[in-house]
Scaffold this motif. Structure first.
Motif, short mmCIF file in Angstrom:
data_model
loop_
_atom_site.label_atom_id
_atom_site.label_comp_id
_atom_site.label_asym_id
_atom_site.label_seq_id
_atom_site.Cartn_x
_atom_site.Cartn_y
_atom_site.Cartn_z
N THR B 53 0.79 -1.42 0.05
CA THR B 53 -0.03 0.14 0.05
C THR B 53 0.89 1.28 -0.11
OG1 THR B 53 -0.27 -0.21 2.41
CG2 THR B 53 -2.00 -0.97 1.19
N GLY B 54 2.11 1.15 0.58
CA GLY B 54 2.72 2.28 0.77
C GLY B 54 3.51 2.60 -0.58
N PHE B 55 3.85 1.46 -1.31
CA PHE B 55 4.30 1.80 -2.83
C PHE B 55 3.26 2.37 -3.81
CE2 PHE B 55 5.33 -0.42 -6.90
CZ PHE B 55 6.62 0.24 -7.24
N ALA B 56 2.03 1.80 -3.45
CA ALA B 56 1.02 2.13 -4.30
C ALA B 56 0.62 3.69 -4.11
CB ALA B 56 -0.18 1.08 -4.11
N ALA B 57 0.62 4.04 -2.80
CA ALA B 57 0.41 5.35 -2.40
C ALA B 57 1.48 6.34 -2.81
CB ALA B 57 0.21 5.44 -1.00
N SER B 58 2.74 5.76 -2.77
CA SER B 58 3.96 6.85 -3.35
C SER B 58 3.67 6.85 -4.92
CB SER B 58 5.29 6.18 -2.80
OG SER B 58 5.33 4.88 -3.10
N LEU B 59 3.50 5.72 -5.57
CA LEU B 59 3.41 5.79 -7.19
C LEU B 59 2.25 6.82 -7.44
CD1 LEU B 59 3.31 2.32 -8.36
CD2 LEU B 59 4.80 4.16 -9.31
N ALA B 60 1.02 6.78 -6.54
CA ALA B 60 -0.24 7.73 -6.94
C ALA B 60 0.47 9.26 -6.83
CB ALA B 60 -1.31 7.39 -5.81
N LEU B 61 1.13 9.29 -5.47
CA LEU B 61 1.84 10.56 -5.24
C LEU B 61 2.46 11.02 -6.42
CD1 LEU B 61 1.48 12.45 -2.78
CD2 LEU B 61 3.97 11.88 -2.17
N VAL B 62 3.47 10.40 -6.93
CA VAL B 62 4.54 10.74 -7.96
C VAL B 62 3.53 11.03 -9.20
CG1 VAL B 62 5.69 9.83 -9.72
CG2 VAL B 62 6.34 9.48 -7.41
N ALA B 63 2.49 10.10 -9.49
CA ALA B 63 1.60 10.46 -10.77
C ALA B 63 0.81 12.02 -10.28
CB ALA B 63 0.53 9.46 -10.81
N ILE B 64 0.39 12.18 -9.42
CA ILE B 64 -0.13 13.43 -8.93
C ILE B 64 0.67 14.62 -9.26
CG2 ILE B 64 -1.23 14.89 -7.19
CD1 ILE B 64 -2.75 12.06 -6.02
N VAL B 65 1.89 14.48 -8.76
CA VAL B 65 3.02 15.75 -8.97
C VAL B 65 3.47 15.81 -10.25
CG1 VAL B 65 5.45 16.06 -8.22
CG2 VAL B 65 4.00 15.38 -6.39
N LEU B 66 3.35 14.68 -11.09
CA LEU B 66 3.87 14.67 -12.49
C LEU B 66 2.65 15.51 -13.05
CD1 LEU B 66 5.60 11.64 -13.04
CD2 LEU B 66 6.38 13.74 -13.36
N GLY B 67 1.32 15.29 -12.69
CA GLY B 67 0.10 15.86 -13.55
C GLY B 67 0.05 17.34 -13.11
N MET B 68 0.71 17.67 -11.93
CA MET B 68 0.56 19.09 -11.38
C MET B 68 1.47 20.03 -12.13
SD MET B 68 -0.86 18.50 -7.50
CE MET B 68 -0.55 20.17 -7.20
N LEU B 69 2.69 19.22 -12.69
CA LEU B 69 3.78 20.01 -13.28
C LEU B 69 3.17 20.69 -14.36
CD1 LEU B 69 6.70 17.63 -13.31
CD2 LEU B 69 6.49 19.71 -11.75
N PRO B 70 3.99 21.97 -14.81
CA PRO B 70 3.38 22.72 -16.01
C PRO B 70 3.89 22.07 -17.18
CG PRO B 70 5.18 23.81 -15.12
CD PRO B 70 4.86 22.77 -14.16
N PRO B 71 2.93 22.21 -18.35
CA PRO B 71 3.13 21.39 -19.48
C PRO B 71 4.58 21.36 -19.87
CG PRO B 71 1.24 22.87 -19.70
CD PRO B 71 2.04 23.12 -18.34
N ASP B 72 5.09 20.11 -20.60
CA ASP B 72 6.58 20.07 -20.76
C ASP B 72 6.95 21.15 -21.73
OD1 ASP B 72 9.05 19.22 -21.20
OD2 ASP B 72 8.24 17.24 -22.19
N GLY B 73 8.09 22.05 -21.53
CA GLY B 73 8.46 23.12 -22.15
C GLY B 73 9.00 22.70 -23.64
N ASP B 74 9.66 21.50 -23.77
CA ASP B 74 10.11 21.08 -24.98
C ASP B 74 9.01 20.95 -26.06
OD1 ASP B 74 12.41 20.72 -23.99
OD2 ASP B 74 12.53 18.60 -23.81
N GLN B 75 7.78 20.57 -25.47
CA GLN B 75 6.66 20.57 -26.18
C GLN B 75 5.79 22.00 -26.71
OE1 GLN B 75 3.64 18.10 -24.56
NE2 GLN B 75 4.53 16.15 -25.56
N LYS B 76 6.35 22.85 -25.99
CA LYS B 76 5.57 24.09 -25.96
C LYS B 76 6.62 24.88 -26.99
CE LYS B 76 2.36 26.77 -25.27
NZ LYS B 76 0.95 26.53 -25.73
N LEU B 77 8.12 24.69 -26.94
CA LEU B 77 8.83 25.53 -27.81
C LEU B 77 8.44 25.72 -29.20
CD1 LEU B 77 11.44 27.10 -27.06
CD2 LEU B 77 12.88 25.18 -27.19
N PRO B 78 8.23 24.40 -30.13
CA PRO B 78 8.04 24.63 -31.42
C PRO B 78 6.79 25.71 -31.57
CG PRO B 78 8.38 22.53 -30.86
CD PRO B 78 8.24 23.04 -29.54
#
Lengths: 177, 126
Positions: B53-78
């Protein structure tokens, strides 16, 4: 029931009550896995784990004995079905061999063995209800609950088992006399 | 059940019970021993459950944090480059594919020739 004796995740079950049932329960577990002691011990431990964890939650709807026997029965069905089936096939084959040998054996040493073989030759449900009612002092209602069948079905199995056993034992006695 | 079988019934119950009992109580493992093993198994199970459950929770946390990051700069640059490119040039290429070959056009340099008539018919410009 003392408070400190009750299981944390199963407040209606006490360690002491389980201790009282232990021998009977072990015998039941043994018969669930064709008298393989290692498998029976494992089955007992798993049953206790189910009670400790509260996954098998006793809520006083039946007697503790019926409930715990049912837990063992369900575990045996789910986890050990394949092993049990294999063991039963091997055992029934060896029972046939023993029966052949038994016909040559003396009466004094063969009595219990003959009765045992007669019980073993019954279909699984009939054998189960025979054991629960004759040896574990359960009523047909309780035995049916353990086996997960209706009381009516339990009665039918019990009746058929008794008739089949009576026929087999009468035949044995006639052969003996 | 015939008469002979019925007479045997009580005797049968007793002998069957004896026969089964004889089989199973030769060496019952002690309750304490079994209980201790069960408790140990339960603790291991609990620890394993907590780890999962700890591993699943940390995975979920990582997914949430990644989801909250601003959109990837490399994709926006073009997009910015395209925009800047468009602002800095007058050359424009129509979307093309195999069937429609690329046809670049400079909107200031390639001024289409518009036919203009200076001939008059009376007072009307033809």
């Amino acid at each position: 029931m003392r408070d400190d004796d009750a299981l944390q995740n199963n407040p209606h079950v006490s360690r002491l009550a389980l201790q009282d049932l232990h021998t009977d329960l072990y015998s039941w577990a043994l018969s669930r896995c064709d008298y393989d002691r290692a498998v029976a011990e494992d089955l007992m431990q798993q049953a206790y784990v189910e009670l400790l964890s509260g996954r098998a939650l006793f809520n006083n709807k039946s007697t503790l004995k019926t409930f715990v026997f049912g837990v063992v029965q369900n575990l045996a069905r789910s986890q050990l079905r394949q092993i049990a089936i294999r063991l039963r096939i091997v055992r029934s084959h060896s029972a046939e061999l023993q029966q052949d040998e038994g016909s040559l054996a003396s009466d004094s040493e063969g009595d219990h063995e003959h009765i045992w073989l007669a019980v073993q030759s019954l279909p699984a449900r009939q054998r189960d209800i025979t054991e629960l009612v004759f040896c574990r002092d359960m009523t047909i209602e309780e035995a049916s609950a353990v086996m997960g069948v209706t009381v009516g079905t339990g009665r039918v199995h019990y009746d058929r088992a008794k008739k089949a056993l009576a026929r087999k034992l009468a035949a044995l006695n006639e052969n003996g006399s | 059940m015939n008469k002979r079988e019925r007479e045997l019934e009580p005797e049968m119950e007793k002998s069957v019970a004896e026969s089964i009992s004889k089989r199973d109580v030769r060496s019952v493992p002690g309750f304490d021993e079994t209980w201790t093993a069960a408790e140990a198994r339960f603790l291991v199970e609990k620890r394993r459950y907590r780890m999962v459950t700890g591993f699943a929770a940390s995975l979920a946390l990582v997914a949430i944090v990644l989801g909250m990051l601003p959109p990837d700069g490399d994709q926006k640059l073009p997009d910015f480059e395209l925009e800047a490119g468009m602002m800095n040039t007058t050359l424009w290429s129509a979307p093309s594919d195999v069937l429609m070959p690329q046809y670049p056009i400079d909107i200031y340099q390639d001024i289409p020739e518009i036919p203009v008539s200076t001939d008059l018919n009376g007072e009307t410009l033809l």
